[in-house]
Design an enzyme around this catalytic site. Sequence first.
Site, PDB file in Angstrom:
ATOM      1  N   ASP A  65     -10.306   2.968   1.719  1.00  0.00           N
ATOM      2  CA  ASP A  65      -9.987   1.787   2.790  1.00  0.00           C
ATOM      3  C   ASP A  65     -10.633   3.380   3.975  1.00  0.00           C
ATOM      4  O   ASP A  65     -10.906   2.547   4.657  1.00  0.00           O
ATOM      5  CB  ASP A  65      -8.676   1.359   3.619  1.00  0.00           C
ATOM      6  CG  ASP A  65      -7.635   0.069   2.862  1.00  0.00           C
ATOM      7  OD1 ASP A  65      -8.665  -0.336   2.863  1.00  0.00           O
ATOM      8  OD2 ASP A  65      -6.602  -0.050   2.673  1.00  0.00           O
ATOM      9  N   ASN A  79      -5.079   2.803  -1.962  1.00  0.00           N
ATOM     10  CA  ASN A  79      -4.901   1.078  -2.159  1.00  0.00           C
ATOM     11  C   ASN A  79      -6.405   0.350  -3.183  1.00  0.00           C
ATOM     12  O   ASN A  79      -6.621  -0.357  -3.600  1.00  0.00           O
ATOM     13  CB  ASN A  79      -6.370   0.495  -0.699  1.00  0.00           C
ATOM     14  CG  ASN A  79      -7.755   0.410  -0.627  1.00  0.00           C
ATOM     15  OD1 ASN A  79      -7.844   2.554  -1.519  1.00  0.00           O
ATOM     16  ND2 ASN A  79      -8.825   0.326  -0.600  1.00  0.00           N
ATOM     17  N   LYS A 117       1.208  -1.062   0.030  1.00  0.00           N
ATOM     18  CA  LYS A 117      -0.469   0.159  -0.097  1.00  0.00           C
ATOM     19  C   LYS A 117       0.823   1.219   0.165  1.00  0.00           C
ATOM     20  O   LYS A 117       0.914   2.274  -0.395  1.00  0.00           O
ATOM     21  CB  LYS A 117      -0.698  -0.127   1.490  1.00  0.00           C
ATOM     22  CG  LYS A 117      -2.052  -1.006   0.941  1.00  0.00           C
ATOM     23  CD  LYS A 117      -3.238  -0.836   2.254  1.00  0.00           C
ATOM     24  CE  LYS A 117      -4.008  -1.772   1.942  1.00  0.00           C
ATOM     25  NZ  LYS A 117      -4.890  -2.128   3.312  1.00  0.00           N
TER      26      LYS A 117
HETATM   27  P1  ATR Z   1      -0.125  -2.497   4.744  1.00  0.00           P
HETATM   28  O1  ATR Z   1       0.409  -2.029   3.672  1.00  0.00           O
HETATM   29  O2  ATR Z   1      -1.028  -4.092   4.181  1.00  0.00           O
HETATM   30  O3  ATR Z   1      -0.372  -2.227   6.068  1.00  0.00           O
HETATM   31  P2  ATR Z   1       2.690  -3.169   4.788  1.00  0.00           P
HETATM   32  O4  ATR Z   1       2.833  -1.418   5.318  1.00  0.00           O
HETATM   33  O5  ATR Z   1       3.611  -4.001   5.174  1.00  0.00           O
HETATM   34  O6  ATR Z   1       0.968  -3.249   4.736  1.00  0.00           O
HETATM   35  O7  ATR Z   1       2.361  -3.095   7.341  1.00  0.00           O
HETATM   36  C1  ATR Z   1       2.237  -4.140   8.017  1.00  0.00           C
HETATM   37  C2  ATR Z   1       1.700  -3.983   9.227  1.00  0.00           C
HETATM   38  O8  ATR Z   1       2.173  -4.742  10.328  1.00  0.00           O
HETATM   39  C3  ATR Z   1       3.720  -3.323  10.138  1.00  0.00           C
HETATM   40  O9  ATR Z   1       2.812  -2.281  11.367  1.00  0.00           O
HETATM   41  C4  ATR Z   1       4.517  -4.405  10.339  1.00  0.00           C
HETATM   42  O10 ATR Z   1       5.096  -3.783  11.542  1.00  0.00           O
HETATM   43  P3  ATR Z   1       6.663  -3.060  11.018  1.00  0.00           P
HETATM   44  O11 ATR Z   1       6.114  -1.729  10.817  1.00  0.00           O
HETATM   45  O12 ATR Z   1       7.451  -3.131  12.285  1.00  0.00           O
HETATM   46  O13 ATR Z   1       7.334  -3.768  10.629  1.00  0.00           O
HETATM   47  C5  ATR Z   1       3.112  -4.986  11.479  1.00  0.00           C
HETATM   48  N1  ATR Z   1       3.914  -6.361  11.146  1.00  0.00           N
HETATM   49  C6  ATR Z   1       3.992  -7.383   9.974  1.00  0.00           C
HETATM   50  N2  ATR Z   1       4.227  -8.187  11.255  1.00  0.00           N
HETATM   51  C7  ATR Z   1       4.450  -8.227  11.656  1.00  0.00           C
HETATM   52  C8  ATR Z   1       5.052  -8.682  13.156  1.00  0.00           C
HETATM   53  N3  ATR Z   1       5.502 -10.265  13.448  1.00  0.00           N
HETATM   54  N4  ATR Z   1       4.760  -8.974  14.847  1.00  0.00           N
HETATM   55  C9  ATR Z   1       3.941  -6.753  15.386  1.00  0.00           C
HETATM   56  N5  ATR Z   1       3.779  -6.276  13.675  1.00  0.00           N
HETATM   57  C10 ATR Z   1       3.611  -7.126  12.560  1.00  0.00           C
END
Ligand code: ATR
Length: 500
Positions: free
Chosen positions: A335, A320, A299
């Site tokens: 969204d 999105n 995104k």
């Molecule tokens: P989207 O665009 O759909 O929101 P994204 O930008 O990749 O996807 O965001 C994913 C979110 O999930 C982020 O807040 C990510 O945390 P980080 O910024 O620390 O990477 C969070 N996330 C993904 N895997 C995680 C995990 N194992 N534990 C905690 N947070 C996680």
Amino acid sequence: MPKICLCLTGSTIAQDLAALEKYRDKVDMVELRADFLDPGELFHVRAFPEKARIPSILTVRRRSDGGMFDMGEGVRLVIFARGLAFADSNRGKNFSHVDIEYDFHIPSIQEAARTFGTKIIRSKHCMHGMPEDIDRVWRDLSARPYEIPKLAVAAEGLRDVDSVFRLFEGGDGGSERVVVSMGAYGFCTRVLAARLGSMLVYASASGSGLEPEAPGQLEPSKLLETFRAKEYGPDWSLYGILGGPTVIHSLSPTIHNAGFSELGLRSLYLPFPADDVEPFLALADRLGVKGFSITVPFKERILPYLTRRSAEVEAIGACNTAIREGSGWAGYNTDAYGFSADVRRFLGVESLYGLRTTIVGAGGAAKAVAFALRSLGAKACVINRNMSKAKHLAESYGFEWSGMTERAADLMERYNDLIVQTTSVGLEGGQAGDPIEWYEFSGREALYETIYSPTETDVMRRAKAAGCRVSNGLGMLQAQAEAQFSLFSGMDYPQSLRRA
Ligand code: ATR
């Protein structure tokens, strides 16, 4: 129009026949994967076509070609020989096709197949993406008289899928061939088999308890009903959703395709699991994709590729929805609207004025949620694993923030009228778990989980057990998809299809 071929991967012939009965009215032929059969069953392969009463392919796939067979070439030869050993007078009892690998040359078997009216599919499975010498490989496969060439490429990314379309789209429609890209990245080659001139689309019988033969392979009912495999034509408008591997579980194709179908539009919407944005955009150009949704983890990564951004995309910093505009892409964000509409339904209020809320996560979805919460008058804090992302998002709205540290628990104590979970933790097919497992619910919090697949995540279960009101993200998905549908088609989403 490609034929739908059901892959039968049972360990007994009885299991395979039971799976066939479940799908008989939806498929044109079956492939008996003898490499999945228990050794004792191999004696009965010959009787299969007569029992199945449907055109049947006999396949004994070796491990090196992505199959299960490891009993050696001698045994494989015997299975083929037994499978084909019917006299001419028994044509109806023969396999209609036998799938033989490119390097299998036993003239007596090939002769027997021809004599008894069994067509040979000459296959090459490329297990590591598109080979460099594909032109030579394909020339070899297609140079054999009386044989149908088949290429199956296990895509390692969307560049491999793009190559499949570059090589096979259009082409000499006259001659029979089978072309497929295996694995999640290759998903679109199955639904768009007609564009590749492939005579077959392989479908899985996973709904009848058999193992899916390959990831990306669909059940016949999904192929026919959701993806309209028998209606689709190259003149249709194409849409899709760009996401990581978990996008295969997205409900968006079901929602959009139902809308297109209900309105009689010749439009189709596909999931595109992608390794990166650029190879997806190259493929989207090749396929003439007119618009697409964007989900985790793209995104924000899509932003540099947009040639125009709506005011909301600019304000939110995440996109999105992309719509083709000339040779570029215009970006929108539905969204924030989807979340705003559904969180008000969930709480039974018009405004969230004065409500103290926690946003868990700081990615693209969190950005839309933060924007919506601010517009609805709520106060919020942002907690995220990556602290600097939490800080950056929170500070743009004057919210408080924390990493996933002890401070986060303290902060949440003060911001717990509503907790909104926006991370990808708990997504079907992704990382399991509860991103705030250290937080103890008192029972008075409302929890909004933006995930909808699975319908209940670990954190939802825990909040519910503590007595909290909880909602998953299905309503948000539906509302953002309806807004997207209007951007794609210029029409309202049919009211009759709305979920309760
Ligand atoms: P989207 O665009 O759909 O929101 P994204 O930008 O990749 O996807 O965001 C994913 C979110 O999930 C982020 O807040 C990510 O945390 P980080 O910024 O620390 O990477 C969070 N996330 C993904 N895997 C995680 C995990 N194992 N534990 C905690 N947070 C996680």
